[in-house]
Design a protein around this motif. Structure first.
Motif, PDB file in Angstrom:
ATOM      1  N   ILE A 127       0.861  -1.180   0.000  1.00  0.00           N
ATOM      2  CA  ILE A 127       0.000   0.000   0.000  1.00  0.00           C
ATOM      3  C   ILE A 127       0.902   1.235   0.000  1.00  0.00           C
ATOM      4  N   HIS A 128       0.303   2.428  -0.036  1.00  0.00           N
ATOM      5  CA  HIS A 128       1.056   3.682  -0.026  1.00  0.00           C
ATOM      6  C   HIS A 128       0.619   4.518   1.178  1.00  0.00           C
ATOM      7  N   PRO A 129       1.324   4.415   2.302  1.00  0.00           N
ATOM      8  CA  PRO A 129       0.930   5.184   3.494  1.00  0.00           C
ATOM      9  C   PRO A 129       1.118   6.694   3.289  1.00  0.00           C
ATOM     10  N   ASN A 130       0.462   7.466   4.151  1.00  0.00           N
ATOM     11  CA  ASN A 130       0.622   8.932   4.204  1.00  0.00           C
ATOM     12  C   ASN A 130       0.203   9.629   2.913  1.00  0.00           C
ATOM     13  N   ALA A 131      -0.766   9.073   2.222  1.00  0.00           N
ATOM     14  CA  ALA A 131      -1.309   9.687   1.019  1.00  0.00           C
ATOM     15  C   ALA A 131      -2.802   9.400   0.966  1.00  0.00           C
ATOM     16  N   VAL A 132      -3.530  10.142   0.132  1.00  0.00           N
ATOM     17  CA  VAL A 132      -4.969   9.900  -0.024  1.00  0.00           C
ATOM     18  C   VAL A 132      -5.282   9.195  -1.338  1.00  0.00           C
ATOM     19  N   LEU A 133      -4.551   9.544  -2.382  1.00  0.00           N
ATOM     20  CA  LEU A 133      -4.676   8.871  -3.671  1.00  0.00           C
ATOM     21  C   LEU A 133      -3.292   8.469  -4.145  1.00  0.00           C
ATOM     22  N   SER A 134      -3.220   7.330  -4.813  1.00  0.00           N
ATOM     23  CA  SER A 134      -1.984   6.885  -5.440  1.00  0.00           C
ATOM     24  C   SER A 134      -2.310   6.443  -6.850  1.00  0.00           C
ATOM     25  N   GLY A 135      -1.276   6.279  -7.651  1.00  0.00           N
ATOM     26  CA  GLY A 135      -1.542   5.857  -9.016  1.00  0.00           C
ATOM     27  C   GLY A 135      -0.268   5.612  -9.792  1.00  0.00           C
ATOM     28  N   THR A 136      -0.479   5.238 -11.044  1.00  0.00           N
ATOM     29  CA  THR A 136       0.631   4.954 -11.944  1.00  0.00           C
ATOM     30  C   THR A 136       0.254   5.400 -13.350  1.00  0.00           C
ATOM     31  N   PHE A 137       1.226   6.014 -14.010  1.00  0.00           N
ATOM     32  CA  PHE A 137       1.098   6.346 -15.422  1.00  0.00           C
ATOM     33  C   PHE A 137       2.050   5.430 -16.183  1.00  0.00           C
ATOM     34  N   TYR A 138       1.541   4.786 -17.231  1.00  0.00           N
ATOM     35  CA  TYR A 138       2.322   3.773 -17.943  1.00  0.00           C
ATOM     36  C   TYR A 138       2.957   4.370 -19.189  1.00  0.00           C
ATOM     37  N   VAL A 139       4.260   4.207 -19.267  1.00  0.00           N
ATOM     38  CA  VAL A 139       5.051   4.772 -20.348  1.00  0.00           C
ATOM     39  C   VAL A 139       5.354   3.732 -21.415  1.00  0.00           C
ATOM     40  N   ALA A 140       5.772   2.531 -20.991  1.00  0.00           N
ATOM     41  CA  ALA A 140       6.080   1.447 -21.922  1.00  0.00           C
ATOM     42  C   ALA A 140       5.576   0.136 -21.325  1.00  0.00           C
ATOM     43  N   VAL A 141       4.772  -0.583 -22.101  1.00  0.00           N
ATOM     44  CA  VAL A 141       4.219  -1.857 -21.653  1.00  0.00           C
ATOM     45  C   VAL A 141       4.417  -2.865 -22.785  1.00  0.00           C
ATOM     46  N   PRO A 142       5.590  -3.490 -22.863  1.00  0.00           N
ATOM     47  CA  PRO A 142       5.849  -4.426 -23.966  1.00  0.00           C
ATOM     48  C   PRO A 142       4.969  -5.661 -23.877  1.00  0.00           C
ATOM     49  N   GLN A 143       4.829  -6.337 -24.984  1.00  0.00           N
ATOM     50  CA  GLN A 143       4.017  -7.558 -25.046  1.00  0.00           C
ATOM     51  C   GLN A 143       4.531  -8.572 -24.032  1.00  0.00           C
ATOM     52  N   GLY A 144       3.645  -9.057 -23.174  1.00  0.00           N
ATOM     53  CA  GLY A 144       4.021 -10.010 -22.144  1.00  0.00           C
ATOM     54  C   GLY A 144       4.244  -9.393 -20.780  1.00  0.00           C
ATOM     55  N   ALA A 145       4.268  -8.074 -20.702  1.00  0.00           N
ATOM     56  CA  ALA A 145       4.414  -7.417 -19.403  1.00  0.00           C
ATOM     57  C   ALA A 145       3.175  -7.671 -18.548  1.00  0.00           C
ATOM     58  N   GLY A 146       3.375  -7.815 -17.254  1.00  0.00           N
ATOM     59  CA  GLY A 146       2.273  -8.144 -16.362  1.00  0.00           C
ATOM     60  C   GLY A 146       1.312  -6.993 -16.143  1.00  0.00           C
ATOM     61  N   PRO A 147       0.115  -7.302 -15.649  1.00  0.00           N
ATOM     62  CA  PRO A 147      -0.869  -6.268 -15.317  1.00  0.00           C
ATOM     63  C   PRO A 147      -0.552  -5.667 -13.953  1.00  0.00           C
ATOM     64  N   ILE A 148      -1.421  -4.824 -13.471  1.00  0.00           N
ATOM     65  CA  ILE A 148      -1.416  -4.422 -12.064  1.00  0.00           C
ATOM     66  C   ILE A 148      -2.601  -5.131 -11.422  1.00  0.00           C
ATOM     67  N   ASN A 149      -2.351  -5.772 -10.283  1.00  0.00           N
ATOM     68  CA  ASN A 149      -3.384  -6.540  -9.603  1.00  0.00           C
ATOM     69  C   ASN A 149      -3.837  -5.818  -8.342  1.00  0.00           C
ATOM     70  N   TYR A 150      -5.151  -5.701  -8.155  1.00  0.00           N
ATOM     71  CA  TYR A 150      -5.714  -5.085  -6.966  1.00  0.00           C
ATOM     72  C   TYR A 150      -6.353  -6.163  -6.087  1.00  0.00           C
ATOM     73  N   GLU A 151      -6.218  -5.976  -4.771  1.00  0.00           N
ATOM     74  CA  GLU A 151      -6.706  -6.963  -3.803  1.00  0.00           C
ATOM     75  C   GLU A 151      -7.905  -6.416  -3.044  1.00  0.00           C
ATOM     76  N   ASP A 152      -8.911  -7.240  -2.850  1.00  0.00           N
ATOM     77  CA  ASP A 152     -10.080  -6.867  -2.050  1.00  0.00           C
ATOM     78  C   ASP A 152      -9.599  -6.462  -0.657  1.00  0.00           C
ATOM     79  N   PRO A 153      -9.868  -5.225  -0.219  1.00  0.00           N
ATOM     80  CA  PRO A 153      -9.363  -4.784   1.088  1.00  0.00           C
ATOM     81  C   PRO A 153      -9.977  -5.530   2.264  1.00  0.00           C
ATOM     82  N   ARG A 154     -11.041  -6.284   2.034  1.00  0.00           N
ATOM     83  CA  ARG A 154     -11.675  -7.039   3.122  1.00  0.00           C
ATOM     84  C   ARG A 154     -11.127  -8.447   3.238  1.00  0.00           C
TER      85      ARG A 154
END
Length: 215
Positions: A127-154
């Motif tokens: 996680i990212h402590p001491n912030a309210v919003l976090s994120g990522t901007f994608y610059v290069a995503v070659p074929q075969g690069a993994g996704p970003i996975n989100y986990e149910d907070p519960r």
């Protein structure tokens, strides 16, 4: 056969959906020329930023990150400044969609860093402590690069809950992957746990991550 009683005919049922977890995504938030410039800058930093390379090696970070070495990219480079302005526009839109009582404040990018992940690299759940919003901007995503996975907070509170069906709708799954593209912007609330699985691409997965505070 007996008829249903008046009481049974009056029963009304309803399932309520509560405590939504929102994830914001946007495409083409900056021109392609800026994405190309950011890619060149990112690779240049990965070569020239010795402090960042040493920190990455010491902490077992695959590839390179400027996370602990350069905290003023938007001041150093106008390309990062332009990206920061675009991020803040979308962060404000997301904050409004979350129905936050901003009280005159706005989400501002507090920190921003480059990630250059080679083949075989991964980033474990965090996680990212001491912030309210976090994120990522994608610059290069070659074929075969993994996704970003989100986990149910519960997830840690589910105890004896049965597993979900393999084809359950996304809103019911415990882990949800998002496959980004060059130019994709992802935003989420900073308490949301996420990870980057193994990069199987023959090339670098380049992203720019950030945190926002209210200011």
């Amino acid at each position: 056969m007996p008829k249903p009683s008046r009481q049974s005919r009056s029963i009304r049922t309803r399932i309520h959906s509560l405590f939504a977890t929102r994830i914001y995504s946007a495409e083409a938030v900056v021109p392609s020329r800026l994405i190309e410039a950011l890619e060149m800058l990112s690779m240049s930093l990965a070569t020239d930023d010795g402090a960042g390379r040493r920190w990455s090696a010491k902490h077992g970070y695959p590839g390179y990150t400027s996370y602990a070495s350069l905290n003023d990219l938007a001041w150093r480079f106008p390309e990062f400044a332009r990206l920061t302005k675009a991020i803040e526009r979308h962060a404000l839109a997301f904050a409004k969609a979350l129905h936050w009582d901003l009280r005159g404040l706005k989400p501002k990018v507090d920190s921003l860093w480059v990630n250059v992940m080679p083949e075989g690299g991964a980033h474990s759940s965090h996680i990212h402590p001491n912030a309210v919003l976090s994120g990522t901007f994608y610059v290069a995503v070659p074929q075969g690069a993994g996704p970003i996975n989100y986990e149910d907070p519960r997830l840690g509170f589910m105890m004896a809950a049965p597993p979900k069906k393999a084809k359950a709708p996304l809103a019911f799954r415990s882990h949800v992957p998002f496959k980004p593209h060059p130019g994709t912007l992802m935003l989420w609330e900073s308490w949301l746990r996420h990870e980057v699985p193994l990069n199987r691409a023959d090339g670098y997965r380049i992203s720019i991550s950030f945190n926002c505070v209210l200011a």
